[in-house]
Design a protein around this motif. Structure first.
Motif, PDB file in Angstrom:
ATOM      1  N   ARG A  36       0.857  -1.182   0.000  1.00  0.00           N
ATOM      2  CA  ARG A  36       0.000   0.000   0.000  1.00  0.00           C
ATOM      3  C   ARG A  36       0.893   1.231   0.000  1.00  0.00           C
ATOM      4  O   ARG A  36       1.702   1.397   0.903  1.00  0.00           O
ATOM      5  CB  ARG A  36      -0.878  -0.048   1.258  1.00  0.00           C
ATOM      6  N   ARG A  37       0.760   2.082  -1.020  1.00  0.00           N
ATOM      7  CA  ARG A  37       1.598   3.271  -1.145  1.00  0.00           C
ATOM      8  C   ARG A  37       0.744   4.516  -1.345  1.00  0.00           C
ATOM      9  O   ARG A  37      -0.388   4.446  -1.810  1.00  0.00           O
ATOM     10  CB  ARG A  37       2.553   3.127  -2.341  1.00  0.00           C
ATOM     11  N   GLN A  38       1.314   5.664  -1.013  1.00  0.00           N
ATOM     12  CA  GLN A  38       0.623   6.944  -1.148  1.00  0.00           C
ATOM     13  C   GLN A  38       1.097   7.650  -2.410  1.00  0.00           C
ATOM     14  O   GLN A  38       2.286   7.659  -2.718  1.00  0.00           O
ATOM     15  CB  GLN A  38       0.885   7.823   0.070  1.00  0.00           C
ATOM     16  N   PHE A  39       0.140   8.254  -3.123  1.00  0.00           N
ATOM     17  CA  PHE A  39       0.427   8.976  -4.362  1.00  0.00           C
ATOM     18  C   PHE A  39      -0.173  10.377  -4.276  1.00  0.00           C
ATOM     19  O   PHE A  39      -1.159  10.598  -3.573  1.00  0.00           O
ATOM     20  CB  PHE A  39      -0.177   8.240  -5.562  1.00  0.00           C
ATOM     21  N   ASN A  40       0.407  11.316  -5.021  1.00  0.00           N
ATOM     22  CA  ASN A  40      -0.062  12.693  -5.069  1.00  0.00           C
ATOM     23  C   ASN A  40      -0.092  13.121  -6.526  1.00  0.00           C
ATOM     24  O   ASN A  40       0.921  13.054  -7.212  1.00  0.00           O
ATOM     25  CB  ASN A  40       0.887  13.585  -4.256  1.00  0.00           C
ATOM     26  N   CYS A  41      -1.246  13.563  -7.001  1.00  0.00           N
ATOM     27  CA  CYS A  41      -1.364  14.002  -8.389  1.00  0.00           C
ATOM     28  C   CYS A  41      -1.085  15.504  -8.473  1.00  0.00           C
ATOM     29  O   CYS A  41      -1.837  16.309  -7.921  1.00  0.00           O
ATOM     30  CB  CYS A  41      -2.751  13.702  -8.938  1.00  0.00           C
ATOM     31  N   PRO A  42      -0.029  15.909  -9.187  1.00  0.00           N
ATOM     32  CA  PRO A  42       0.276  17.334  -9.296  1.00  0.00           C
ATOM     33  C   PRO A  42      -0.607  18.068 -10.299  1.00  0.00           C
ATOM     34  O   PRO A  42      -0.685  19.295 -10.282  1.00  0.00           O
ATOM     35  CB  PRO A  42       1.737  17.343  -9.759  1.00  0.00           C
ATOM     36  N   VAL A  53      -4.664  13.411  -3.052  1.00  0.00           N
ATOM     37  CA  VAL A  53      -3.691  12.504  -2.452  1.00  0.00           C
ATOM     38  C   VAL A  53      -4.450  11.223  -2.142  1.00  0.00           C
ATOM     39  O   VAL A  53      -5.527  11.264  -1.555  1.00  0.00           O
ATOM     40  CB  VAL A  53      -3.093  13.101  -1.163  1.00  0.00           C
ATOM     41  N   PHE A  54      -3.899  10.081  -2.543  1.00  0.00           N
ATOM     42  CA  PHE A  54      -4.627   8.830  -2.346  1.00  0.00           C
ATOM     43  C   PHE A  54      -3.658   7.677  -2.114  1.00  0.00           C
ATOM     44  O   PHE A  54      -2.480   7.756  -2.452  1.00  0.00           O
ATOM     45  CB  PHE A  54      -5.521   8.531  -3.550  1.00  0.00           C
ATOM     46  N   PHE A  55      -4.178   6.615  -1.489  1.00  0.00           N
ATOM     47  CA  PHE A  55      -3.424   5.381  -1.274  1.00  0.00           C
ATOM     48  C   PHE A  55      -3.931   4.334  -2.248  1.00  0.00           C
ATOM     49  O   PHE A  55      -5.107   4.307  -2.589  1.00  0.00           O
ATOM     50  CB  PHE A  55      -3.612   4.861   0.150  1.00  0.00           C
ATOM     51  N   LYS A  56      -3.034   3.455  -2.676  1.00  0.00           N
ATOM     52  CA  LYS A  56      -3.423   2.377  -3.577  1.00  0.00           C
ATOM     53  C   LYS A  56      -2.472   1.201  -3.386  1.00  0.00           C
ATOM     54  O   LYS A  56      -1.288   1.390  -3.151  1.00  0.00           O
ATOM     55  CB  LYS A  56      -3.370   2.864  -5.019  1.00  0.00           C
ATOM     56  N   ARG A  57      -3.029  -0.020  -3.480  1.00  0.00           N
ATOM     57  CA  ARG A  57      -2.202  -1.227  -3.427  1.00  0.00           C
ATOM     58  C   ARG A  57      -1.584  -1.431  -4.806  1.00  0.00           C
ATOM     59  O   ARG A  57      -2.287  -1.477  -5.811  1.00  0.00           O
ATOM     60  CB  ARG A  57      -3.043  -2.439  -3.034  1.00  0.00           C
ATOM     61  N   VAL A  58      -0.251  -1.527  -4.818  1.00  0.00           N
ATOM     62  CA  VAL A  58       0.487  -1.666  -6.072  1.00  0.00           C
ATOM     63  C   VAL A  58       1.527  -2.779  -5.932  1.00  0.00           C
ATOM     64  O   VAL A  58       1.932  -3.116  -4.822  1.00  0.00           O
ATOM     65  CB  VAL A  58       1.197  -0.344  -6.460  1.00  0.00           C
ATOM     66  N   PRO A  59       1.992  -3.350  -7.038  1.00  0.00           N
ATOM     67  CA  PRO A  59       3.062  -4.351  -6.965  1.00  0.00           C
ATOM     68  C   PRO A  59       4.346  -3.719  -6.425  1.00  0.00           C
ATOM     69  O   PRO A  59       4.672  -2.575  -6.747  1.00  0.00           O
ATOM     70  CB  PRO A  59       3.254  -4.792  -8.409  1.00  0.00           C
ATOM     71  N   VAL A  60       5.070  -4.466  -5.610  1.00  0.00           N
ATOM     72  CA  VAL A  60       6.309  -3.962  -5.026  1.00  0.00           C
ATOM     73  C   VAL A  60       7.332  -3.647  -6.107  1.00  0.00           C
ATOM     74  O   VAL A  60       8.016  -2.620  -6.051  1.00  0.00           O
ATOM     75  CB  VAL A  60       6.890  -4.995  -4.027  1.00  0.00           C
ATOM     76  N   HIS A  61       7.406  -4.485  -7.122  1.00  0.00           N
ATOM     77  CA  HIS A  61       8.425  -4.314  -8.155  1.00  0.00           C
ATOM     78  C   HIS A  61       8.099  -3.206  -9.161  1.00  0.00           C
ATOM     79  O   HIS A  61       8.975  -2.789  -9.911  1.00  0.00           O
ATOM     80  CB  HIS A  61       8.666  -5.640  -8.889  1.00  0.00           C
ATOM     81  N   LYS A  62       6.845  -2.709  -9.186  1.00  0.00           N
ATOM     82  CA  LYS A  62       6.480  -1.650 -10.134  1.00  0.00           C
ATOM     83  C   LYS A  62       5.366  -0.782  -9.541  1.00  0.00           C
ATOM     84  O   LYS A  62       4.209  -0.878  -9.931  1.00  0.00           O
ATOM     85  CB  LYS A  62       6.020  -2.271 -11.446  1.00  0.00           C
ATOM     86  N   PRO A  68      -6.936   8.479 -10.639  1.00  0.00           N
ATOM     87  CA  PRO A  68      -8.303   8.151 -11.051  1.00  0.00           C
ATOM     88  C   PRO A  68      -9.125   9.370 -11.469  1.00  0.00           C
ATOM     89  O   PRO A  68      -9.945   9.284 -12.375  1.00  0.00           O
ATOM     90  CB  PRO A  68      -8.904   7.465  -9.827  1.00  0.00           C
ATOM     91  N   LYS A  69      -8.876  10.529 -10.834  1.00  0.00           N
ATOM     92  CA  LYS A  69      -9.616  11.740 -11.220  1.00  0.00           C
ATOM     93  C   LYS A  69      -9.227  12.195 -12.627  1.00  0.00           C
ATOM     94  O   LYS A  69     -10.072  12.578 -13.431  1.00  0.00           O
ATOM     95  CB  LYS A  69      -9.353  12.872 -10.224  1.00  0.00           C
ATOM     96  N   CYS A  70      -7.934  12.144 -12.923  1.00  0.00           N
ATOM     97  CA  CYS A  70      -7.462  12.540 -14.257  1.00  0.00           C
ATOM     98  C   CYS A  70      -7.945  11.552 -15.315  1.00  0.00           C
ATOM     99  O   CYS A  70      -8.267  11.948 -16.432  1.00  0.00           O
ATOM    100  CB  CYS A  70      -5.942  12.625 -14.291  1.00  0.00           C
ATOM    101  N   LYS A  71      -7.993  10.269 -14.972  1.00  0.00           N
ATOM    102  CA  LYS A  71      -8.473   9.260 -15.929  1.00  0.00           C
ATOM    103  C   LYS A  71      -9.904   9.546 -16.349  1.00  0.00           C
ATOM    104  O   LYS A  71     -10.254   9.463 -17.515  1.00  0.00           O
ATOM    105  CB  LYS A  71      -8.402   7.863 -15.298  1.00  0.00           C
ATOM    106  N   ARG A  72     -10.750   9.917 -15.367  1.00  0.00           N
ATOM    107  CA  ARG A  72     -12.156  10.219 -15.677  1.00  0.00           C
ATOM    108  C   ARG A  72     -12.272  11.500 -16.494  1.00  0.00           C
ATOM    109  O   ARG A  72     -13.034  11.572 -17.455  1.00  0.00           O
ATOM    110  CB  ARG A  72     -12.975  10.351 -14.393  1.00  0.00           C
ATOM    111  N   ALA A  73     -11.518  12.533 -16.110  1.00  0.00           N
ATOM    112  CA  ALA A  73     -11.632  13.834 -16.772  1.00  0.00           C
ATOM    113  C   ALA A  73     -11.030  13.839 -18.181  1.00  0.00           C
ATOM    114  O   ALA A  73     -11.528  14.519 -19.064  1.00  0.00           O
ATOM    115  CB  ALA A  73     -10.959  14.905 -15.924  1.00  0.00           C
TER     116      ALA A  73
END
Length: 151
Positions: A36-42, A53-62, A68-73
Motif C-alpha cells: 500500500r503506497r501513497q500517491f499525489n497528483c500534481p 492525495v490517495f493510497f493504492k495497493r500496487v506491486p512492489v516491483h512496479k 483516477p480523477k485525471c483518468k475520468r476527466a
C-alpha cells in the motif's frame, strides 16, 4: 559465431514448455508481493479538480499508477504517478505504544516522524516517541470520523 551457438540453447518446444512451467511457479509470488503506497497528483490542482492525495495497493516491483480523477476527466489519457517516499507519507496516522499499549490518532502524521506517548510521559518516561503503524489519506466531507460522535 559457432561458439555463441554453443553457449545459448536453441529455442525448442521442450525449452518453451520448461520456461512456461517456471513462470507459473513464480506467478503466485509476484501477485502476493503487493504493498500500500501513497500517491499525489500534481495535475489535479492545476486543472481545478482540487488536491488529490490517495493510497493504492500496487506491486512492489512496479509501484506506478494513474490518477483516477485525471483518468475520468481526460478519458484515460494521463501521466504516470510514482509513489511518495515511505518516510514522507502524510495523513491521518494511527499510533500504538509498545510499552503501555496505548493507542491514539493524529491528523498530522508523517511516516518516519514519531509522536510522544502521553501515557508514558505521565508515568514518568518522558521523550518516549512512537512511529505511526498506519497512515490514511484525509477524508473530506461531513461525519465519518469517530471524533465527531461516530457509531
Amino acid at each position: 559465431d559457432e561458439e555463441d551457438d554453443e553457449e545459448f540453447p536453441k529455442l525448442s518446444a521442450d525449452a518453451l514448455k520448461q520456461h512456461n512451467k517456471q513462470q507459473k511457479k513464480l506467478q503466485p509470488q509476484i501477485k502476493s508481493a503487493m504493498e500500500r503506497r501513497q500517491f499525489n497528483c500534481p495535475l489535479c490542482p492545476e486543472e481545478g479538480r482540487g488536491k488529490h492525495v490517495f493510497f493504492k495497493r500496487v506491486p512492489v516491483h512496479k509501484p506506478i499508477v494513474k490518477c483516477p480523477k485525471c483518468k475520468r476527466a481526460k478519458q484515460r489519457r494521463c501521466e504516470r504517478l510514482y509513489p511518495i517516499p515511505r518516510g514522507e507519507e502524510k495523513g491521518y496516522g494511527h499510533y500504538r505504544c509498545a510499552d503501555c499499549k496505548s493507542t491514539w490518532g493524529s491528523s498530522r502524521a508523517i511516516g518516519n516522524v514519531g509522536q510522544q506517548c502521553h501515557v508514558c510521559e505521565l508515568r514518568g518516561s518522558p521523550n518516549h516517541f512512537v512511529k505511526p503503524f498506519r497512515i490514511e489519506a484525509f477524508k473530506s466531507g461531513k461525519g465519518g470520523g469517530m471524533a465527531g460522535g461516530g457509531r
